[in-house]
Write a protein that holds these residues in place. Structure first.
Motif, PDB file in Angstrom:
ATOM      1  N   LYS A   1     -18.532 -53.844  36.956  1.00 21.12           N
ATOM      2  CA  LYS A   1     -19.595 -53.098  37.822  1.00 21.12           C
ATOM      3  C   LYS A   1     -19.512 -54.061  39.351  1.00 21.12           C
ATOM      4  O   LYS A   1     -20.466 -54.931  39.388  1.00 21.12           O
ATOM      5  N   PRO A   2     -18.705 -53.847  40.132  1.00 21.87           N
ATOM      6  CA  PRO A   2     -18.921 -54.971  41.288  1.00 21.87           C
ATOM      7  C   PRO A   2     -20.130 -54.600  42.099  1.00 21.87           C
ATOM      8  O   PRO A   2     -20.735 -53.536  42.165  1.00 21.87           O
ATOM      9  N   GLN A   3     -21.081 -55.764  42.504  1.00 21.54           N
ATOM     10  CA  GLN A   3     -22.061 -55.653  43.259  1.00 21.54           C
ATOM     11  C   GLN A   3     -21.932 -56.025  44.516  1.00 21.54           C
ATOM     12  O   GLN A   3     -21.074 -56.927  44.883  1.00 21.54           O
ATOM     13  N   PRO A   4     -22.383 -54.999  45.532  1.00 18.72           N
ATOM     14  CA  PRO A   4     -22.275 -55.273  47.038  1.00 18.72           C
ATOM     15  C   PRO A   4     -23.166 -56.633  47.493  1.00 18.72           C
ATOM     16  O   PRO A   4     -24.208 -56.982  47.104  1.00 18.72           O
ATOM     17  N   LYS A   5     -22.402 -57.374  48.408  1.00 21.61           N
ATOM     18  CA  LYS A   5     -23.084 -58.441  48.889  1.00 21.61           C
ATOM     19  C   LYS A   5     -22.926 -58.892  50.361  1.00 21.61           C
ATOM     20  O   LYS A   5     -22.070 -57.796  50.841  1.00 21.61           O
ATOM     21  N   SER A   6     -23.661 -59.370  50.737  1.00 23.96           N
ATOM     22  CA  SER A   6     -23.698 -59.446  52.431  1.00 23.96           C
ATOM     23  C   SER A   6     -22.453 -59.700  52.896  1.00 23.96           C
ATOM     24  O   SER A   6     -21.933 -59.436  54.040  1.00 23.96           O
ATOM     25  N   LYS A   7     -21.406 -60.491  52.187  1.00 26.11           N
ATOM     26  CA  LYS A   7     -20.102 -60.851  52.781  1.00 26.11           C
ATOM     27  C   LYS A   7     -19.024 -60.261  52.198  1.00 26.11           C
ATOM     28  O   LYS A   7     -18.079 -60.511  51.796  1.00 26.11           O
ATOM     29  N   GLY A   8     -19.376 -58.858  51.709  1.00 29.60           N
ATOM     30  CA  GLY A   8     -18.275 -58.037  51.142  1.00 29.60           C
ATOM     31  C   GLY A   8     -18.546 -57.841  49.556  1.00 29.60           C
ATOM     32  O   GLY A   8     -19.444 -58.168  48.926  1.00 29.60           O
ATOM     33  N   PHE A   9     -17.644 -57.386  49.007  1.00 31.20           N
ATOM     34  CA  PHE A   9     -17.875 -56.929  47.552  1.00 31.20           C
ATOM     35  C   PHE A   9     -17.101 -58.116  46.493  1.00 31.20           C
ATOM     36  O   PHE A   9     -16.393 -58.389  46.781  1.00 31.20           O
ATOM     37  N   ASP A  10     -17.886 -58.338  45.298  1.00 30.45           N
ATOM     38  CA  ASP A  10     -17.261 -59.233  44.372  1.00 30.45           C
ATOM     39  C   ASP A  10     -16.343 -58.520  43.638  1.00 30.45           C
ATOM     40  O   ASP A  10     -16.654 -57.609  43.046  1.00 30.45           O
ATOM     41  N   LYS A  11     -15.136 -59.062  43.779  1.00 28.33           N
ATOM     42  CA  LYS A  11     -14.169 -58.315  42.776  1.00 28.33           C
ATOM     43  C   LYS A  11     -14.399 -58.020  41.491  1.00 28.33           C
ATOM     44  O   LYS A  11     -14.073 -56.761  41.054  1.00 28.33           O
ATOM     45  N   LEU A  12     -14.829 -58.983  40.585  1.00 25.59           N
ATOM     46  CA  LEU A  12     -15.303 -58.797  39.351  1.00 25.59           C
ATOM     47  C   LEU A  12     -16.709 -59.067  38.813  1.00 25.59           C
ATOM     48  O   LEU A  12     -17.181 -60.149  39.410  1.00 25.59           O
ATOM     49  N   ASN A  13     -17.359 -58.448  38.252  1.00 27.38           N
ATOM     50  CA  ASN A  13     -18.915 -58.680  37.805  1.00 27.38           C
ATOM     51  C   ASN A  13     -18.924 -57.786  36.596  1.00 27.38           C
ATOM     52  O   ASN A  13     -19.312 -56.493  36.481  1.00 27.38           O
ATOM     53  N   PHE A  14     -18.612 -58.444  35.354  1.00 28.61           N
ATOM     54  CA  PHE A  14     -18.702 -57.589  34.175  1.00 28.61           C
ATOM     55  C   PHE A  14     -20.240 -57.752  33.657  1.00 28.61           C
ATOM     56  O   PHE A  14     -21.087 -58.586  33.540  1.00 28.61           O
ATOM     57  N   VAL A  15     -20.697 -56.338  32.960  1.00 25.91           N
ATOM     58  CA  VAL A  15     -22.081 -56.196  32.480  1.00 25.91           C
ATOM     59  C   VAL A  15     -21.705 -55.671  31.119  1.00 25.91           C
ATOM     60  O   VAL A  15     -21.135 -54.716  31.032  1.00 25.91           O
ATOM     61  N   CYS A  16     -22.515 -56.132  30.296  1.00 29.46           N
ATOM     62  CA  CYS A  16     -22.499 -55.616  28.897  1.00 29.46           C
ATOM     63  C   CYS A  16     -22.879 -54.173  28.646  1.00 29.46           C
ATOM     64  O   CYS A  16     -24.290 -53.909  29.091  1.00 29.46           O
ATOM     65  N   GLN A  17     -22.132 -53.220  28.516  1.00 30.80           N
ATOM     66  CA  GLN A  17     -22.496 -51.851  28.390  1.00 30.80           C
ATOM     67  C   GLN A  17     -22.414 -51.346  27.081  1.00 30.80           C
ATOM     68  O   GLN A  17     -23.316 -50.453  26.973  1.00 30.80           O
ATOM     69  N   HIS A  18     -21.956 -51.969  25.968  1.00 32.25           N
ATOM     70  CA  HIS A  18     -21.987 -51.569  24.663  1.00 32.25           C
ATOM     71  C   HIS A  18     -22.089 -52.838  23.770  1.00 32.25           C
ATOM     72  O   HIS A  18     -21.271 -53.815  23.863  1.00 32.25           O
ATOM     73  N   VAL A  19     -22.788 -52.598  22.639  1.00 33.07           N
ATOM     74  CA  VAL A  19     -22.895 -53.618  21.673  1.00 33.07           C
ATOM     75  C   VAL A  19     -22.767 -52.853  20.311  1.00 33.07           C
ATOM     76  O   VAL A  19     -23.453 -52.121  19.897  1.00 33.07           O
ATOM     77  N   LEU A  20     -21.597 -53.458  19.575  1.00 32.49           N
ATOM     78  CA  LEU A  20     -21.012 -52.544  18.475  1.00 32.49           C
ATOM     79  C   LEU A  20     -21.448 -53.667  17.293  1.00 32.49           C
ATOM     80  O   LEU A  20     -20.840 -54.418  17.124  1.00 32.49           O
ATOM     81  N   THR A  21     -22.562 -53.157  16.328  1.00 31.04           N
ATOM     82  CA  THR A  21     -22.859 -54.068  15.497  1.00 31.04           C
ATOM     83  C   THR A  21     -23.276 -53.424  14.145  1.00 31.04           C
ATOM     84  O   THR A  21     -22.752 -53.917  13.221  1.00 31.04           O
ATOM     85  N   LYS A  22     -23.971 -52.295  14.133  1.00 30.55           N
ATOM     86  CA  LYS A  22     -24.644 -51.594  12.908  1.00 30.55           C
ATOM     87  C   LYS A  22     -24.213 -50.099  12.879  1.00 30.55           C
ATOM     88  O   LYS A  22     -23.843 -49.782  13.955  1.00 30.55           O
ATOM     89  N   ALA A  23     -23.807 -49.662  11.749  1.00 28.73           N
ATOM     90  CA  ALA A  23     -23.605 -48.328  11.585  1.00 28.73           C
ATOM     91  C   ALA A  23     -24.341 -47.581  10.629  1.00 28.73           C
ATOM     92  O   ALA A  23     -24.710 -48.186   9.493  1.00 28.73           O
ATOM     93  N   GLU A  24     -24.429 -46.408  10.894  1.00 28.60           N
ATOM     94  CA  GLU A  24     -25.358 -45.614   9.667  1.00 28.60           C
ATOM     95  C   GLU A  24     -24.278 -44.757   8.958  1.00 28.60           C
ATOM     96  O   GLU A  24     -23.493 -44.335   9.431  1.00 28.60           O
TER      97      GLU A  24
END
Length: 521
Positions: free
Chosen positions: A270-293
């Motif tokens: 999810k690239p974040q806008p910056k004053s000098k342009g866009f950062d090409k890569l910006n990874f944000v943890c979207q899912h945590v797979l850990t337990k199941a019912e």
């Protein structure tokens, strides 16, 4: 290593087969013998070896040189016959001074094989077909890359083949570059040392364009590296224990990591806008797979218990190598476990997640007798054979992938429910890594016993390569995978066939489409 292939048409009963096989071993001079069970009809598997077996269906035959646990599937209540001998086996040469071989990878252009091990070296090999009666591929030593001061745990070539990245104990991460020498030849030279990890690097993977690299370490972190700058681009430090596997989505949207803290984390770009342009890569943890019912028939959500989806740190391996399919349609995650209320023991498994829905696994692979430690996809897509209408994947092509447990190897495709080939008794110690050549001619694996196994496929043995136009290809790559779950209720495990099992991850987000995972027997 000698392999037999069991194929249709069927002319020999199971009891007769084992009697004949034992007689053959008495005459055989092979000190290490393994068996491959293969079915030409994926919807009618014959035998599964070294698999998770039900007590009522288990047949054990022990000989002095090996041990086989065989499960005769219901569809194989017929007769079986011998066919040709398959090319492949454990190449018994001095790979790394008899020390454990921990990792390997094929060069995407030239096809040579690189291996790394406990002797601190990377070795380059040429793999060629053997035309002799032994019928085994051979490995010819070329040269060594010596720079690391500790065991080499992982190595991967860049998509272009220009670079080789290798990770070792102590946090060493080296970038090698193929350069021309004064004699007019090419040689691998140290290009950069990527320094930041404080402890052992266990796995790494390139971005699709080769501009970035992700690495995982026992310092509990993943690092995104900028190759052109040779510096850290981003640190992902959410894991609470060793990061033992990392993979990069071939479509560039996700990075996934698997840790001994019993979680798999999916990071979205999810690239974040910056004053000098866009950062090409910006990874944000979207899912945590850990337990199941686990919901059994007659139980409400409040009564269901949550169980961990993955092995803890007691798993007897430092590697949990996960992988994306080459088209990016789904993610395959090893080191899985599942529990059923009717059985106290845990079942080893691997989970398949569609990129459309990370809220729950789409498919659960068969339970194995040992933990699954590595998975790897064949880089080539194949045309549909049309021999099986019970496929769970709605894809216009077949995808083939290999699943390695601590002591066995299975090959699956997306057009069949059961494995299309199973290998057992390959090595005396744990399997550590697997790799496909870019032309799908070879499948190789490494082991801690100091040897590598190489399996060779004849032309069109796996199928005919799938081709499509550029426009049609774009549609396929963006359409992703659909799971055909119309037969899900028919694919319950035999031990719990009176109950329907549904799995729900700890993610609170509601799924757009409910997909009931199935345990394929």
């Amino acid at each position: 290593m000698l392999y037999f292939i069991l194929q249709y048409p069927l002319t020999l009963k199971l009891s007769q087969f084992f009697k004949f096989f034992r007689s053959f071993l008495k005459l055989s001079q092979y000190p290490r013998t393994s068996l491959l069970a293969q079915s030409l009809s994926p919807s009618h598997p014959l035998l599964s070896f070294s698999a998770h077996l039900l007590p009522s269906a288990q047949k054990e035959i022990s000989f002095s040189s090996f041990h086989i646990s065989a499960h005769l599937l219901p569809s194989a209540q017929k007769e079986i016959s011998f066919s040709s001998i398959m090319k492949g086996g454990t190449v018994q040469i001095n790979w790394h001074d008899t020390q454990p071989v921990l990792t390997l990878d094929f060069h995407p252009k030239s096809g040579f094989l690189a291996t790394g091990g406990n002797d601190h070296d990377i070795k380059i090999w040429i793999i060629v077909s053997d035309k002799s009666e032994k019928n085994l591929p051979t490995a010819s030593y070329q040269n060594s890359l010596s720079y690391h001061s500790s065991a080499v745990n992982t190595l991967r070539f860049s998509p272009s083949g220009e670079y080789l990245a290798s990770g070792a104990d102590g946090g060493e991460l080296i970038l090698w570059k193929l350069q021309s020498t004064s004699e007019g030849q090419s040689a691998w030279k140290v290009h950069k040392s990527l320094l930041f990890h404080r402890k052992d690097v266990l796995d790494l993977q390139w971005s699709p364009d080769g501009s970035f690299l992700v690495s995982g370490s026992i310092d509990n972190s993943c690092i995104i590296w900028d190759i052109s700058k040779g510096s850290v681009h981003q640190i992902l430090d959410a894991h609470l224990h060793y990061v033992q596997g990392v993979t990069w989505d071939p479509l560039g949207q996700y990075v996934a990591s698997l840790s001994s803290d019993r979680t798999c984390r999916i990071y979205a770009n999810k690239p974040q806008p910056k004053s000098k342009g866009f950062d090409k890569l910006n990874f944000v943890c979207q899912h945590v797979l850990t337990k199941a019912e686990t919901l059994n028939a007659g139980e409400s959500k409040g009564q269901a218990s949550k169980n961990h989806m993955f092995h803890d740190e007691t798993l007897p391996s430092f590697f949990r190598r996960l992988s994306w399919s080459p088209d990016g349609s789904f993610l395959l995650i090893p080191a899985g476990i599942c529990r059923y209320s009717s059985a106290p023991e845990v079942v080893n498994t691997a989970y398949i997640y569609s990129r459309r829905d990370f809220s729950r696994p789409a498919i659960q692979l068969p339970g194995a007798s040992k933990a699954i430690v590595a998975v790897r996809f064949c880089p080539i897509l194949f045309t549909l054979s049309g021999s099986n209408s019970a496929t769970l994947f709605k894809l216009p092509y077949r995808i083939i992938f290999a699943v390695a447990t601590l002591n066995s190897l299975c090959i699956y495709d997306t057009e069949s429910v059961a494995p299309i080939a199973l290998f057992a008794g390959l090595h005396y110690a744990a399997i550590t890594d697997i790799a496909w050549s870019m032309d799908a001619k070879y499948l190789a694996l490494t082991s801690r016993d100091g040897y590598c196994t190489i399996i060779e496929f004849e032309t069109d043995e796996l199928g005919k390569p799938y081709t499509f136009s550029e426009k049609k290809g774009e549609e396929i790559m963006t359409d992703h995978m659909e799971i055909d779950n119309t037969d899900g209720g028919k694919l319950e495990r035999a031990s719990v066939d009176d109950k329907k099992v549904a799995v729900k991850t700890s993610d609170n987000k509601s799924a757009k489409k409910r997909i009931t995972p199935v345990a394929i027997n």
